[in-house]
Write a protein that holds these residues in place. Structure first.
Motif, PDB file in Angstrom:
ATOM      1  N   LEU A   1     -34.296  -8.684 -21.796  1.00 44.98           N
ATOM      2  CA  LEU A   1     -33.771 -10.002 -22.131  1.00 44.98           C
ATOM      3  C   LEU A   1     -32.671  -9.932 -23.194  1.00 44.98           C
ATOM      4  N   TYR A   2     -32.930  -9.254 -24.303  1.00 45.30           N
ATOM      5  CA  TYR A   2     -31.951  -9.129 -25.383  1.00 45.30           C
ATOM      6  C   TYR A   2     -31.675  -7.661 -25.645  1.00 45.30           C
TER       7      TYR A   2
ATOM      8  N   HIS B   1     -19.680 -16.940 -34.605  1.00 46.13           N
ATOM      9  CA  HIS B   1     -19.378 -17.074 -33.172  1.00 46.13           C
ATOM     10  C   HIS B   1     -18.402 -15.990 -32.720  1.00 46.13           C
TER      11      HIS B   1
ATOM     12  N   ASP C   1     -26.539 -10.839 -27.352  1.00 46.47           N
ATOM     13  CA  ASP C   1     -27.356 -11.707 -26.495  1.00 46.47           C
ATOM     14  C   ASP C   1     -28.115 -12.760 -27.300  1.00 46.47           C
ATOM     15  N   LEU C   2     -28.255 -12.503 -28.615  1.00 47.03           N
ATOM     16  CA  LEU C   2     -29.035 -13.399 -29.465  1.00 47.03           C
ATOM     17  C   LEU C   2     -28.470 -13.372 -30.875  1.00 47.03           C
TER      18      LEU C   2
ATOM     19  N   THR D   1     -29.536 -14.474 -34.684  1.00 45.00           N
ATOM     20  CA  THR D   1     -30.685 -14.863 -35.495  1.00 45.00           C
ATOM     21  C   THR D   1     -30.181 -15.332 -36.852  1.00 45.00           C
TER      22      THR D   1
ATOM     23  N   LEU E   1     -25.723 -22.943 -33.954  1.00 45.39           N
ATOM     24  CA  LEU E   1     -26.301 -23.310 -32.665  1.00 45.39           C
ATOM     25  C   LEU E   1     -25.256 -23.944 -31.749  1.00 45.39           C
TER      26      LEU E   1
ATOM     27  N   CYS F   1     -24.301 -17.496 -27.024  1.00 42.00           N
ATOM     28  CA  CYS F   1     -25.561 -16.915 -26.555  1.00 42.00           C
ATOM     29  C   CYS F   1     -26.721 -17.701 -27.154  1.00 42.00           C
ATOM     30  N   ASP F   2     -27.933 -17.221 -26.942  1.00 47.00           N
ATOM     31  CA  ASP F   2     -29.106 -17.855 -27.531  1.00 47.00           C
ATOM     32  C   ASP F   2     -29.072 -17.734 -29.054  1.00 47.00           C
ATOM     33  N   VAL F   3     -29.737 -18.687 -29.719  1.00 46.64           N
ATOM     34  CA  VAL F   3     -29.834 -18.671 -31.181  1.00 46.64           C
ATOM     35  C   VAL F   3     -31.299 -18.828 -31.561  1.00 46.64           C
ATOM     36  N   LEU F   4     -31.749 -17.940 -32.437  1.00 43.58           N
ATOM     37  CA  LEU F   4     -33.104 -18.020 -32.977  1.00 43.58           C
ATOM     38  C   LEU F   4     -33.000 -18.430 -34.444  1.00 43.58           C
TER      39      LEU F   4
END
Length: 145
Positions: free
Chosen positions: A2-3, A96, A105-106, A108, A129, A134-137
């Motif tokens: 996934l990441y 960004h 991919d992520l 954090t 965000l 990509c995704d953000v945690l």
């Protein structure tokens, strides 16, 4: 997987280690690369344009301090770090840019969650965000009482 590449954006405050440990644990469990970035907000950017004094020495001092704190953070983590970066500019836009450049991919980030309309995430986490490639945690960070 996934990441494969995780970008950890830190503000280098004392709470950064909590966020960094979560990112390191995630990377270890996934076999992902960890890239750490710290963005020094440019004084020109922070104050909306021209600053009427020469701030070169101040910016250099901020850069040197950030690099020292980044080294300390790296030493505290029990993981191989693929890369670190201390850069300068607008915090969200630099995060960004680096995320796109490094093809992560992520992202954090730590979330203090104390500011008005950005109460859920915190202003920086909220800014990261929106517009992230990509995704953000967002890792909840609370100061010790």
């Amino acid at each position: 997987m996934l990441y494969k590449r995780v970008l950890l954006a830190v503000d280098l405050t004392d709470e950064s280690i909590k966020v960094a440990n979560k990112a390191a644990t995630l990377c270890s469990s996934l076999g992902a690369e960890l890239i750490i970035v710290h963005v020094i907000e440019s004084l020109n950017y922070a104050y909306g344009g021209d600053v009427p004094i020469d701030i070169t020495d101040i910016q250099k001092q901020l850069q040197d301090t950030a690099k020292e704190r980044m080294s300390i953070l790296q030493e505290q983590l029990d993981i191989n770090i693929a890369e670190t970066c201390v850069t300068q500019g607008g915090i969200e836009s630099e995060i960004h840019r680096i995320a796109e450049e490094k093809q992560v991919d992520l992202i954090t980030v730590g979330s203090h969650g104390r500011h008005g309309l950005a109460l859920l995430l915190g202003s920086t986490a909220n800014g990261v965000l929106h517009g992230a490639p990509c995704d953000v945690l967002a890792v909840r960070v609370q100061k010790e009482q």
